[in-house]
Design a protein around this motif. Structure first.
Motif: not given
Length: 398
Positions: A370-398
């Motif tokens: 599914a589209y973007a299914r692995d955002n949480g896991r892969i960006y999490g491996e780079l050190g971005y927690d759930g809140g950071a991933v959510e901010k990236l999404q809100e800002s249109g980066v992901i």
């Protein structure tokens, strides 16, 4: 299973789209590589085709066993995020138009400076340099430019495209081979390399027979030979009518012709001066093809296929695609696999044709993500927690 596969531990950032590049990275995924499909906002173009018409099925076929993340490479933050991923990768594969990666400031110089062991593979229609590099390229247009279309069709008809996307997939196969070669070289040198694969370059060798006839003594051979041999130097070599379909027959050796003559009840043709050797059969090609057609037209495809197979005459029935996809022999061999796909239900899809060690030692089949299914896991491996991933999404980066 994954730990036993030849490409286990190899990470691929897959920026490819449509058919060309995705097939190369599909082959890598099936060989055990971790392939992360980096999709633009909204998803790769092929994913967005009309699923109701079947046009979206190729996406499912070409992106099995991959992960999916979304990323806006046109944003400064998206570029920074991609470079963080590059630090973890072995391969970046892309088939944008030449120059796009440089305009994103993600070209070879930038990526190799960031990760000297990185292999950057670029696929395109006409290459990353040269007079044609800026021409828009699709399989159809490369078939036209390469000469492939000029040799397809009947002598008295117009040029025709191949029914298959031979340029797209020819390019994809060569990209896969080039990446494997570069990975092997890296084992020796410790450094990555830049790969430039053009669809036009990849398809020329497929016309070996056609090119060969350009340099032969005969000057009467038409460019297009229909179902006959491309250089008109082998006979019989064609598709013949049956009472309920068609069958393809070719005789590479005199024993094949003698066996075919016996099947037709025309043993005398094995010694007839008009058909004694391939040279005479080529000279009398119309007679040979007419004789064979008269025989095959009176029998069913199945009857002929069994008869010619038993006689060891190179031949095969012309099959429809539904019959091929239902072929139990191909399922038993492991080329085709029946899967439950969330979008298409129960379908038969091809796996990799590459068999190592004499068997289909490949990754366990996973349907396209599914589209973007692995955002949480892969960006999490780079050190971005759930809140950071959510901010990236809100800002249109992901």
């Amino acid at each position: 299973m994954a730990g036993e596969l030849p490409l286990a531990g190899i990470r691929v950032l897959d920026l490819t789209q449509i058919y060309n590049g995705p097939y190369a990275t599909f082959l890598m995924a099936m060989a055990g590589a971790e392939v992360i499909k980096v999709e633009p906002i909204g998803g790769e173009y092929l994913r967005r085709r009309d699923a109701s018409s079947g046009a979206a099925m190729p996406f499912a076929m070409l992106n099995a066993c991959k992960d999916s993340i979304s990323l806006n490479l046109k944003s400064a933050r998206g570029r920074e995020l991609f470079l963080e991923l590059v630090d973890t990768a072995d391969v970046v594969a892309e088939n944008y138009s030449p120059g796009v990666m440089d305009r994103l400031d993600l070209g070879w110089e930038t990526l190799s400076a960031r990760n000297p062991r990185l292999i950057v593979a670029s696929g395109s229609g006409y290459g990353q340099d040269g007079a044609y590099q800026d021409m828009m390229a699709m399989d159809l247009t490369v078939q036209a430019m390469s000469g492939l279309m000029s040799v397809t069709g009947n002598a008295d008809g117009p040029p025709m495209k191949s029914g298959a996307a031979v340029c797209d997939f020819g390019g994809g196969i060569h990209m896969y081979g080039a990446i494997m070669t570069a990975l092997f070289e890296r084992e020796r040198t410790g450094r990555g390399s830049r790969i430039d694969i053009a669809m036009l370059d990849s398809v020329l060798m497929t016309m070996a027979s056609n090119i060969g006839m350009l340099f032969g003594a005969r000057k009467d051979i038409p460019l297009r030979t229909g179902n006959r041999h491309g250089g008109l130097s082998l006979c019989p070599y064609s598709v013949y009518p049956t009472s309920d379909g068609h069958i393809a027959v070719i005789c590479n050796a005199e024993r094949h012709w003698a066996a075919l003559a016996r099947c037709m009840g025309r043993e005398e043709l094995a010694t007839d001066p008009r058909t004694l050797t391939n040279r005479e059969r080529v000279t009398n090609m119309d007679f040979v093809d007419t004789t064979i057609s008269a025989f095959t037209a009176t029998r069913t495809t199945e009857e002929l296929a069994a008869m010619l197979r038993a006689a060891r005459v190179p031949s095969a029935p012309v099959r429809d695609l539904p019959d091929v996809l239902a072929d139990e022999a191909l399922h038993e061999r492991g080329l085709l696999v029946r899967v439950e796909h969330p979008d298409f239900g129960t379908v038969s899809l091809p796996r990799s044709p590459i068999r190592l060690g004499g068997d289909a030692r490949q990754a366990d089949y996973r349907v396209s993500p599914a589209y973007a299914r692995d955002n949480g896991r892969i960006y999490g491996e780079l050190g971005y927690d759930g809140g950071a991933v959510e901010k990236l999404q809100e800002s249109g980066v992901i």
